[in-house]
Design an enzyme around this catalytic site. Structure first.
Site, PDB file in Angstrom:
ATOM      1  N   ASP A 172       6.040   4.754  -1.272  1.00 42.69           N
ATOM      2  CA  ASP A 172       7.465   4.983  -1.106  1.00 42.69           C
ATOM      3  C   ASP A 172       8.363   4.068  -2.048  1.00 42.69           C
ATOM      4  O   ASP A 172       7.622   3.041  -2.574  1.00 42.69           O
ATOM      5  CB  ASP A 172       8.075   5.129   0.374  1.00 42.69           C
ATOM      6  CG  ASP A 172       7.962   3.674   0.948  1.00 42.69           C
ATOM      7  OD1 ASP A 172       8.559   2.792   0.475  1.00 42.69           O
ATOM      8  OD2 ASP A 172       7.188   3.642   2.156  1.00 42.69           O
ATOM      9  N   HIS A 192      -1.033   1.492  -4.525  1.00 44.37           N
ATOM     10  CA  HIS A 192      -1.686   2.629  -4.633  1.00 44.37           C
ATOM     11  C   HIS A 192      -0.674   3.657  -5.370  1.00 44.37           C
ATOM     12  O   HIS A 192      -0.730   4.696  -5.064  1.00 44.37           O
ATOM     13  CB  HIS A 192      -1.769   3.116  -2.886  1.00 44.37           C
ATOM     14  CG  HIS A 192      -2.895   2.482  -2.166  1.00 44.37           C
ATOM     15  ND1 HIS A 192      -2.925   2.354  -0.944  1.00 44.37           N
ATOM     16  CD2 HIS A 192      -4.176   2.105  -2.815  1.00 44.37           C
ATOM     17  CE1 HIS A 192      -4.049   1.789  -0.425  1.00 44.37           C
ATOM     18  NE2 HIS A 192      -4.605   1.626  -1.610  1.00 44.37           N
ATOM     19  N   GLN A 200       1.010  -1.271   0.163  1.00 47.93           N
ATOM     20  CA  GLN A 200      -0.066   0.062  -0.019  1.00 47.93           C
ATOM     21  C   GLN A 200       0.911   1.385  -0.010  1.00 47.93           C
ATOM     22  O   GLN A 200       0.338   2.312  -0.108  1.00 47.93           O
ATOM     23  CB  GLN A 200      -0.934  -0.098   1.327  1.00 47.93           C
ATOM     24  CG  GLN A 200      -1.712  -0.995   1.301  1.00 47.93           C
ATOM     25  CD  GLN A 200      -2.513  -1.219   2.970  1.00 47.93           C
ATOM     26  OE1 GLN A 200      -1.858  -1.945   3.529  1.00 47.93           O
ATOM     27  NE2 GLN A 200      -3.371  -0.361   3.222  1.00 47.93           N
TER      28      GLN A 200
END
Ligand SMILES: [Zn+2]
Length: 227
Positions: free
Chosen positions: A90, A105, A87
């Site tokens: 980064d 995401h 999720q």
């Protein structure tokens, strides 16, 4: 053995990246609804671009931790039999050595052009509305999935869970979507399920829950898997 690992903010927290929401409900001082929806972007694109520019810049100051590195080591052994879905927006899994990462995401270090639908690797600022390298239009936005938008790769994630022997959620609440939905697919398929969390919920549908910092629980679990 086929393994699916879902990671959330808890896996990057010890690298210094804040979890999505603080106890006060804010994300880096902002109400997520003002920086993480298509409507917010339409209303104030500069605010939203600046917010993600700052988040993108912070990535240069943080490093992957032992949990990211351990998952990369597991991938070295399992290859395509490890399906890693995160999720997190980064790039710490990649920098930890993972080569097959599904970002449900999206990614901070990517820009998406809404004119030509191309995605570009992006480490720079977007607030100055740079031209899309493909079509030249100044219509690039962060390639992240906002509230109200459809997560990426969901068909592929579901298929991986239906096919897996082990489903593990790390650093994400096992009682909240998507982990809560994924664990039900996994249980329905007869897979073993494990949740690794700093502070797991008192009630969990996972067969096993282990509590502790990801930099301790994840390397320990990977060691067991490799034995
Ligand atoms: Zn374009």
């Amino acid at each position: 053995m086929k393994v699916v690992v879902l990671t959330g903010a808890g896996v990057s927290a010890e690298s210094g990246l804040p979890t999505f929401r603080d106890p006060d409900g804010l994300w880096e001082g902002h109400d997520p609804m003002t920086v993480a929806t298509p409507e917010a972007f339409a209303a104030d694109p500069d605010l939203v671009q600046r917010f993600y520019d700052e988040r993108r810049a912070v990535l240069a100051q943080v490093r992957p931790n032992a949990a990211h590195v351990a998952l990369a080591r597991l991938e070295e052994h399992l290859g395509d039999d490890l399906y890693l879905v995160t999720q997190n927006i980064d790039d710490l899994h990649e920098r930890g050595g993972s080569k097959r990462v599904h970002h449900m995401h999206g990614r901070l270090r990517a820009a998406w052009c809404t004119t030509c639908d191309r995605r570009h690797e992006w480490t720079d600022s977007l607030v100055g509305r740079p031209a899309c390298p493909t079509c030249g239009q100044a219509t690039m936005r962060p390639d992240v999935v906002w509230f109200g938008e459809v997560p990426h790769d969901m068909d592929s994630v579901q298929q991986a869970i239906f096919d897996c022997d082990v489903f593990v959620a790390i650093g994400t609440s096992g009682t909240v979507y998507p982990a809560a939905a994924f664990v039900h697919y996994a249980i329905g398929n007869g897979a073993d399920t494990l949740e690794l969390n700093l502070a797991p919920e008192p009630v969990s549908d996972f067969a096993q829950v282990r509590q502790g910092p990801a930099t301790e629980t994840v390397p320990a679990w990977v060691e067991e898997m490799l034995r």
